[in-house]
Design an enzyme around this catalytic site. Sequence first.
Site, PDB file in Angstrom:
ATOM      1  N   ASN A 186      34.398  27.964   9.959  1.00  0.00           N
ATOM      2  CA  ASN A 186      33.307  28.138   9.004  1.00  0.00           C
ATOM      3  C   ASN A 186      33.879  28.313   7.594  1.00  0.00           C
ATOM      4  O   ASN A 186      35.067  28.569   7.417  1.00  0.00           O
ATOM      5  CB  ASN A 186      32.464  29.352   9.413  1.00  0.00           C
ATOM      6  CG  ASN A 186      31.190  29.469   8.609  1.00  0.00           C
ATOM      7  OD1 ASN A 186      30.601  28.468   8.207  1.00  0.00           O
ATOM      8  ND2 ASN A 186      30.751  30.685   8.351  1.00  0.00           N
ATOM      9  N   ASN A 188      34.126  30.520   5.385  1.00  0.00           N
ATOM     10  CA  ASN A 188      34.857  31.698   4.921  1.00  0.00           C
ATOM     11  C   ASN A 188      36.032  32.072   5.816  1.00  0.00           C
ATOM     12  O   ASN A 188      36.659  33.112   5.612  1.00  0.00           O
ATOM     13  CB  ASN A 188      33.912  32.899   4.783  1.00  0.00           C
ATOM     14  CG  ASN A 188      33.349  33.372   6.122  1.00  0.00           C
ATOM     15  OD1 ASN A 188      33.576  32.759   7.158  1.00  0.00           O
ATOM     16  ND2 ASN A 188      32.613  34.468   6.087  1.00  0.00           N
ATOM     17  N   LYS A 189      36.346  31.251   6.825  1.00  0.00           N
ATOM     18  CA  LYS A 189      37.430  31.596   7.747  1.00  0.00           C
ATOM     19  C   LYS A 189      38.800  31.296   7.123  1.00  0.00           C
ATOM     20  O   LYS A 189      38.895  30.751   6.024  1.00  0.00           O
ATOM     21  CB  LYS A 189      37.264  30.840   9.066  1.00  0.00           C
ATOM     22  CG  LYS A 189      36.021  31.237   9.851  1.00  0.00           C
ATOM     23  CD  LYS A 189      36.029  32.721  10.204  1.00  0.00           C
ATOM     24  CE  LYS A 189      34.923  33.111  11.171  1.00  0.00           C
ATOM     25  NZ  LYS A 189      33.581  33.036  10.573  1.00  0.00           N
ATOM     26  N   ILE A 190      39.868  31.645   7.846  1.00  0.00           N
ATOM     27  CA  ILE A 190      41.230  31.453   7.355  1.00  0.00           C
ATOM     28  C   ILE A 190      41.454  30.017   6.896  1.00  0.00           C
ATOM     29  O   ILE A 190      42.004  29.757   5.827  1.00  0.00           O
ATOM     30  CB  ILE A 190      42.252  31.848   8.446  1.00  0.00           C
ATOM     31  CG1 ILE A 190      42.381  33.363   8.510  1.00  0.00           C
ATOM     32  CG2 ILE A 190      43.617  31.239   8.188  1.00  0.00           C
ATOM     33  CD1 ILE A 190      43.183  33.980   7.379  1.00  0.00           C
TER      34      ILE A 190
END
Length: 376
Positions: A186, A188-190
């Site tokens: 998604n 905002n993930k790493i």
Amino acid sequence: MAMRIPLCLPSVGAKEERAVVAALRSGWVAPAGPQLDEFESRLATVTGRTHAVAVSSGTAALHLALLAQGIGRGDRVAVSTLTFAATVNALHYIGAEPVFIDCDEAGLMEVEALEAACVDSLATRRPIRAVMPVDLYGRPADYPRIGQIAAANGAVVISDAAESLGASLGGAPAGSFGEVAALSFNGNKIITTSSGGAVLCSDPETAERVRYLSTQARQPVVHYEHTEVGYNYRLSNLLAALGLAQLERLEEILAIKRSHYRAYDEALTGVRGMRVLDAADGNCWMSVLIVGTESGTDAWSLSDSLLRRGVETRPVFKPMHLQPVHKGCDRRYITGRAEELFRTGLALPSSTDLPPEDRSQVVAEIAALIDEAVGV
């Protein structure tokens, strides 16, 4: 006030743009192509697996992981209560029954509560078929002990590693634990593919089953033929190209995230009852501040005050057993720790591109608000 320091934005630039444009110009725009194949291969390598199947979301990955393990209607699944809704939503998609397990002080599945749930389930002849730990904010759960408990009780382990790509536990990479694991990409993930996820496993039959279900369960014949219900869950080649460019930057991103964590930890832990949630060998996807009573305020009031100063924070996940959709759920394995973390925890600005001066400003704003609260 306009948001000056957001919580967690994706880090994409010229490298990612070139990768996506190249894939677009190649003509491979559907959920198949060379970038998708390479993305899956590299994901498997990074996570210590032999197979990775890239799909449209982390939620889709969880759904497929459950189906591939034969979990279905009426099956009981022990799942972390301290998690994002997608973990439990996937259980409801297949008609499984969640058994909520509380967390330890780090926010991870408490193994003692899990063991009690498994023993009780066997005694009532309603066994737990699967265990779904969550790697909260990028720190892997205690998989060695969870695996032992699951095996002793005839359950499989399905790791929700949505937040933990790049983390490790005992030298083994996140995503390598359990019969199967799920990642999320998604925004905002790493790393991000805009929206996306992956199912990780080391069993070729499981990988083939996931791939088959994710492509509408189409039979290998020239015409369209289906003997069971499938899903339109495959990741597009264009988004895989974005993921490849992000994956090449993984070590850089991890180093920055860990520098955020160290800076927050050094500046805030021990100051008037505050601490930063221990990240151990996690990927430090999000740095989480725990606001103690000595601070003179509470986490939610502090969050509101920071927002007025242009700093975005977010409460720790509201436990699933408190969600209205799960009203009336079994609370026998709830100890209160997840509720305490929800009440006292705040995720701090953790964007990969967060400038050090903005991070220092976050610390300064928190310190000023705490001083104000205690009358300094």
